[in-house]
Design an enzyme around this catalytic site. Structure first.
Site, short mmCIF file in Angstrom:
data_model
loop_
_atom_site.label_atom_id
_atom_site.label_comp_id
_atom_site.label_asym_id
_atom_site.label_seq_id
_atom_site.Cartn_x
_atom_site.Cartn_y
_atom_site.Cartn_z
N LYS A 201 0.88 -1.19 0.00
CA LYS A 201 0.00 0.00 0.00
C LYS A 201 0.91 1.23 0.00
O LYS A 201 2.00 1.20 0.57
CB LYS A 201 -0.88 -0.03 1.27
N CYS B 141 -2.49 10.08 -6.23
CA CYS B 141 -3.60 9.80 -5.31
C CYS B 141 -4.64 10.91 -5.42
O CYS B 141 -4.33 12.08 -5.21
CB CYS B 141 -3.13 9.67 -3.87
O1 RRO Z 1 -5.59 5.74 -0.31
C1 RRO Z 1 -6.26 6.23 -1.24
O2 RRO Z 1 -7.27 6.92 -1.02
C2 RRO Z 1 -5.89 6.05 -2.64
C3 RRO Z 1 -4.62 6.19 -3.13
BR1 RRO Z 1 -3.13 6.51 -2.06
C4 RRO Z 1 -4.41 6.11 -4.52
O3 RRO Z 1 -3.29 6.25 -5.04
N1 RRO Z 1 -5.48 5.89 -5.31
C5 RRO Z 1 -6.71 5.73 -4.81
O4 RRO Z 1 -7.67 5.53 -5.57
N2 RRO Z 1 -6.91 5.80 -3.47
#
Ligand code: RRO
Length: 382
Positions: free
Chosen positions: A46, A134
């Protein structure tokens, strides 16, 4: 012959060209270990921030057959967790040959640089995926859409020597001007060895007509869109990057992959490997075994021997291909007649059943006639 599904990304060998996208089921060593045990060719964490954090308030995800939304807000255990020897041993256990990659998504450029410095010289980390895409950090623009901010971070990373092989994760782009600007920028940085395309499509929303509100509570219901609904955008982005980036930058495709056939589409468009996110979320890590098997079957059926020989081999539209498609469509149109008559319990089973019912009706009529006009006397006759 069994097709060879192995590939390389940034010179790293992956036993199969399919691995997990950062995000779903990738936040803990326990979840990552399950991926390591599957047929996935690599394991990716993650996206990490400098410190552990809980992410956005719940509910922050929504799933439908064709689309998913998330506004997770980067829940993760912090960079130190994902790069510690203890975590990496727990993930890989006896199979230390499987590449373990770490995704980073710092809240600021300074955080990203601090996290990268922690990984200098770490040989247990096969590669780093720097997430510039993100969409769910409330009040912050997506780095990949802000050329100045993107240039600044890419410049700063250039100053750090001895990092593991590095790639960047990009948001989806929709316009040729954007593709040109981003490709020109990326091609300047020698350290970029792969790009991962695409992250979720930001600022989507899903609403309930019954409740009269969005399904997701955080960020006013705006969230990143993923799943089959984004596959065609993802394919186009992969194809554009393969056409526009330096040939020694590998493209890793991600977005809406559900089946082995989807993987083949990404390979043709130029992906050296692919990631699976939403399907991994809904199906769990067994999806990697299934998709790997489907890809192998599909390649065998089409006579392809290896993944590497397929990458970027999509041809321009041509008349011979169109004739092939017409023939296939004709066959498909004829197939339902064949398949319905040959399907179990189809017409073959229907006719004997109909005959039996008709026989029964005839028997009942005869019996009725026989019993009323035959041996059994009616009251009138008595
Ligand atoms: O954690 C998120 O909300 C998230 C991330 Br880091 C990302 O790169 N893409 C996404 O759809 N959610």
């Amino acid at each position: 012959m069994t097709p060879d599904l192995s590939t390389t990304v940034a010179g790293i060998r992956l036993s199969t060209c399919i691995y997990n996208a950062s995000g779903p089921r990738s936040g803990s060593a326990e979840a990552l270990h399950k991926i390591a045990q599957s047929s996935a060719g690599a394991v990716l964490s993650k996206s990490a921030t400098l410190l552990a954090q809980d992410g956005n308030p719940l509910p922050r995800t929504w799933q439908h057959t064709e689309a998913s939304l998330n506004s997770e807000g980067l829940p993760n255990k912090g960079i130190d967790y994902y790069i510690s020897d203890e975590t990496i041993s727990e993930i890989l256990q006896s199979d230390s040959s499987k590449p373990y990659m770490v995704s980073l998504s710092g809240k600021t450029t300074a955080d990203n640089i601090t996290m990268l410095r922690k990984m200098v010289g770490n040989t247990k980390i096969a590669a780093i995926e720097l997430n510039l895409a993100c969409p769910n950090i409330i009040g912050k623009p997506v780095v990949g859409y802000d050329m100045e901010q993107m240039k600044d971070i890419l410049d700063q990373v250039s100053q750090i020597p001895n990092l593991p092989p590095m790639g960047i994760k990009l948001p989806p782009y929709l316009d040729s001007v954007q593709f040109q600007q981003v490709a020109t920028l990326i091609n300047q940085y020698e350290w970029i060895q792969f790009v991962v395309s695409i992250n979720t499509l930001g600022n989507a929303t899903a609403v309930s007509v019954e409740a009269g509100m969005p399904y997701i509570s955080s960020n006013d219901g705006f969230a990143g869109l993923s799943g089959p609904a984004v596959k065609y955008t993802a394919l186009a982005n992969v194809r554009k990057w393969r056409q526009m980036l330096r040939p020694n930058i590998d493209v890793v495709g991600v977005g809406g992959i559900v089946t082995g056939r989807d993987v083949l589409e990404f390979l043709l468009c130029g992906a050296a490997a692919v990631q699976v996110g939403t399907q991994h979320w809904s199906e769990g890590p067994k999806c990697f075994d299934r998709i790997v098997q489907e890809l192998s079957d599909c390649m065998k059926e089409l006579g392809h021997e290896s993944v590497t020989s397929l990458v970027g081999t999509l041809q321009p539209w041509n008349k011979a291909g169109a004739a092939k498609l017409r023939a296939l469509t004709k066959n498909l149109n004829e197939t339902p007649v064949k398949s319905s008559s040959s399907s179990a319990g189809g017409k073959e089973g229907f006719y004997p059943a109909l005959s039996a019912v008709l026989l029964l009706i005839v028997f009942m009529l005869v019996y009725d006639k026989f019993t009323t006009n035959g041996t059994v006397p009616t009251s009138r006759e008595l």
